[in-house]
Design an enzyme around this catalytic site. Structure first.
Site, PDB file in Angstrom:
ATOM      1  N   LYS A 214       6.279  16.676   9.806  1.00  0.00           N
ATOM      2  CA  LYS A 214       5.092  17.460  10.169  1.00  0.00           C
ATOM      3  C   LYS A 214       5.393  18.953  10.021  1.00  0.00           C
ATOM      4  O   LYS A 214       4.616  19.708   9.431  1.00  0.00           O
ATOM      5  CB  LYS A 214       4.679  17.144  11.614  1.00  0.00           C
TER       6      LYS A 214
ATOM      7  N   LYS B 126       8.395  29.341  14.395  1.00  0.00           N
ATOM      8  CA  LYS B 126       8.761  27.931  14.621  1.00  0.00           C
ATOM      9  C   LYS B 126       8.906  27.187  13.291  1.00  0.00           C
ATOM     10  O   LYS B 126       9.886  26.483  13.075  1.00  0.00           O
ATOM     11  CB  LYS B 126       7.695  27.273  15.504  1.00  0.00           C
TER      12      LYS B 126
ATOM     13  N   THR C 131       2.393  22.483  18.131  1.00  0.00           N
ATOM     14  CA  THR C 131       2.901  22.982  16.850  1.00  0.00           C
ATOM     15  C   THR C 131       1.797  22.794  15.827  1.00  0.00           C
ATOM     16  O   THR C 131       1.443  21.653  15.498  1.00  0.00           O
ATOM     17  CB  THR C 131       4.152  22.188  16.411  1.00  0.00           C
TER      18      THR C 131
HETATM   19  P1  NAD Z   1       1.440  13.287  22.144  1.00  0.00           P
HETATM   20  O1  NAD Z   1       0.706  12.556  21.081  1.00  0.00           O
HETATM   21  O2  NAD Z   1       2.352  12.542  23.047  1.00  0.00           O
HETATM   22  O3  NAD Z   1       0.394  14.098  23.082  1.00  0.00           O
HETATM   23  C1  NAD Z   1      -0.774  14.685  22.619  1.00  0.00           C
HETATM   24  C2  NAD Z   1      -1.864  14.352  23.642  1.00  0.00           C
HETATM   25  O4  NAD Z   1      -3.075  15.017  23.284  1.00  0.00           O
HETATM   26  C3  NAD Z   1      -2.184  12.853  23.690  1.00  0.00           C
HETATM   27  O5  NAD Z   1      -2.000  12.381  25.014  1.00  0.00           O
HETATM   28  C4  NAD Z   1      -3.650  12.773  23.259  1.00  0.00           C
HETATM   29  O6  NAD Z   1      -4.371  11.746  23.904  1.00  0.00           O
HETATM   30  C5  NAD Z   1      -4.140  14.143  23.637  1.00  0.00           C
HETATM   31  N1  NAD Z   1      -5.346  14.571  22.938  1.00  0.00           N
HETATM   32  C6  NAD Z   1      -5.649  14.505  21.622  1.00  0.00           C
HETATM   33  N2  NAD Z   1      -6.852  15.049  21.378  1.00  0.00           N
HETATM   34  C7  NAD Z   1      -7.321  15.482  22.573  1.00  0.00           C
HETATM   35  C8  NAD Z   1      -8.509  16.151  22.979  1.00  0.00           C
HETATM   36  N3  NAD Z   1      -9.457  16.458  22.110  1.00  0.00           N
HETATM   37  N4  NAD Z   1      -8.657  16.452  24.287  1.00  0.00           N
HETATM   38  C9  NAD Z   1      -7.715  16.119  25.199  1.00  0.00           C
HETATM   39  N5  NAD Z   1      -6.551  15.495  24.873  1.00  0.00           N
HETATM   40  C10 NAD Z   1      -6.383  15.174  23.579  1.00  0.00           C
HETATM   41  O7  NAD Z   1       2.210  14.472  21.393  1.00  0.00           O
HETATM   42  P2  NAD Z   1       3.419  15.353  21.973  1.00  0.00           P
HETATM   43  O8  NAD Z   1       4.713  14.744  21.572  1.00  0.00           O
HETATM   44  O9  NAD Z   1       3.140  15.663  23.395  1.00  0.00           O
HETATM   45  O10 NAD Z   1       3.248  16.669  21.081  1.00  0.00           O
HETATM   46  C11 NAD Z   1       2.244  17.640  21.360  1.00  0.00           C
HETATM   47  C12 NAD Z   1       2.493  18.836  20.453  1.00  0.00           C
HETATM   48  O11 NAD Z   1       3.811  19.332  20.682  1.00  0.00           O
HETATM   49  C13 NAD Z   1       2.413  18.485  18.957  1.00  0.00           C
HETATM   50  O12 NAD Z   1       1.797  19.549  18.303  1.00  0.00           O
HETATM   51  C14 NAD Z   1       3.879  18.336  18.556  1.00  0.00           C
HETATM   52  O13 NAD Z   1       4.104  18.628  17.198  1.00  0.00           O
HETATM   53  C15 NAD Z   1       4.523  19.388  19.455  1.00  0.00           C
HETATM   54  N6  NAD Z   1       5.951  19.153  19.733  1.00  0.00           N
HETATM   55  C16 NAD Z   1       6.395  17.911  20.064  1.00  0.00           C
HETATM   56  C17 NAD Z   1       7.751  17.726  20.315  1.00  0.00           C
HETATM   57  C18 NAD Z   1       8.283  16.369  20.707  1.00  0.00           C
HETATM   58  O14 NAD Z   1       9.514  16.186  20.688  1.00  0.00           O
HETATM   59  N7  NAD Z   1       7.429  15.405  21.077  1.00  0.00           N
HETATM   60  C19 NAD Z   1       8.646  18.796  20.217  1.00  0.00           C
HETATM   61  C20 NAD Z   1       8.152  20.061  19.913  1.00  0.00           C
HETATM   62  C21 NAD Z   1       6.791  20.219  19.660  1.00  0.00           C
END
Ligand code: NAD
Length: 297
Positions: free
Chosen positions: A245, A170, A95
């Site tokens: 966010k 979204k 997102t």
């Molecule tokens: P998270 O923090 O658990 O996962 C993100 C991952 O990206 C981490 O493991 C981090 O180490 C990795 N990362 C960061 N920079 C990196 C790079 N340069 N190269 C490789 N890996 C890298 O977050 P999440 O909950 O999985 O969310 C991911 C996305 O999905 C976000 O944009 C969030 O807003 C969106 N989202 C999350 C949810 C939810 O309920 N968690 C729901 C809908 C959307």
């Protein structure tokens, strides 16, 4: 179009289970995450972990990114896309802000790679159960190319239009959600003080003009909707920090195109205050406690 190996960058709470579902569907998935624990968990689910994103570039016919924010996505795409074979499909499911999503599409276009912005709704539970909703922007051709991959990770897949419109849909949806949740919470807080039982207010509003998802699927008080996080002391669900966010992304987008969204702005401010008080990890419906407390001040 057939898809060979899929690259997956960002194996966190969402990306980890999404990549695991692609493995379960029979794809070879090559994954990378900067965090060792995320990589380890994904390896346990059958993802082939590579030591750098560059390492997977030559061997994949599609790439998915699931990263925290727009700057991460643009940085990863800038470094990796030039190394991919032309025609490789690139999907970002993070997102992120609409401008970064469009910048990422432009990087892909420069290297003749079809691309999709495909943010999701459904949370970590939906990621595990492969019941996510994908909200997709990009060309119709890229969408049809990506549909078989997305359908292994989600249940509902919507094509909203050209580049960036997935992110736009979204954040517009989540702005409605943030505003409507505060409205429902205010109504319960007022009803309580007026001697109205929560169940009576629910019964009336659920079949009257106040009816909305925040009330009938996600009621912010315990009782009327047994599955709502209010019944589990506001354990998320959808965390306040993530709602904040998305509201900030909506405000940023509104500023960019000079659209007035005063209710969205106020919702964003209220969630920011609630978050600052240390409630970022609570479900976003817990804002009812904050609204009651403000009334008592
Ligand atoms: P998270 O923090 O658990 O996962 C993100 C991952 O990206 C981490 O493991 C981090 O180490 C990795 N990362 C960061 N920079 C990196 C790079 N340069 N190269 C490789 N890996 C890298 O977050 P999440 O909950 O999985 O969310 C991911 C996305 O999905 C976000 O944009 C969030 O807003 C969106 N989202 C999350 C949810 C939810 O309920 N968690 C729901 C809908 C959307």
């Amino acid at each position: 179009m057939t898809v060979g190996a899929i690259g997956f960058i960002g194996l966190g709470n969402m990306g980890g289970p999404m990549a695991a579902n692609l493995v379960r569907a029979g794809y070879k998935v090559m994954g990378f995450d900067v965090a060792a624990d995320a990589s380890l968990a994904a390896a346990g689910a059958g993802v082939t972990i590579v030591s750098s994103p560059e390492e997977l570039a030559g061997g994949v016919s599609a790439l998915v990114t699931m990263l925290p924010s727009g700057k991460h996505v643009v940085s990863v795409w800038s470094a990796l896309v030039p190394l991919l074979s032309p025609g490789t499909l690139i999907i970002d499911s993070s997102t992120i802000d609409v401008d970064s999503a469009r910048a990422a599409h432009a990087i892909a276009a420069t290297h003749s790679c079809p691309s999709l912005d495909a943010p999701v709704s459904g949370g970590a539970g939906g990621a595990k159960a492969s019941t996510l909703t994908f909200i997709v922007g990009g060309s119709r051709e890229a969408f049809e190319h990506g549909r078989p991959i997305l359908s292994r990770m989600g249940k509902n897949i919507f094509h909203c239009g050209d580049a960036g419109t997935g992110q736009a849909a979204k954040i517009c949806n989540n702005m409605i959600l943030g505003i409507s949740m505060i409205g429902v919470c205010e109504a319960f807080a007022l009803g309580e003080k007026l001697g109205l039982s929560q169940q009576a207010l629910y019964d009336v509003a659920a079949v009257s003009s106040g009816q909305c998802w925040s009330l009938t699927s996600y009621c912010p008080v315990p009782g009327p909707v047994p599955t709502s996080p209010a019944n589990a002391d506001y354990k998320p669900g959808f965390a306040t920090a993530l709602m904040l966010k998305d509201l900030k992304l909506a405000q940023k987008a509104a500023e960019t195109v000079s659209v007035s969204t005063p209710m969205g702005a106020l919702a964003s401010q209220l969630y920011a205050l609630f978050d600052r008080q240390g409630h970022g990890n609570e479900d976003f419906s817990a804002i009812i406690r904050f609204l009651r407390q403000r009334g008592a001040e």
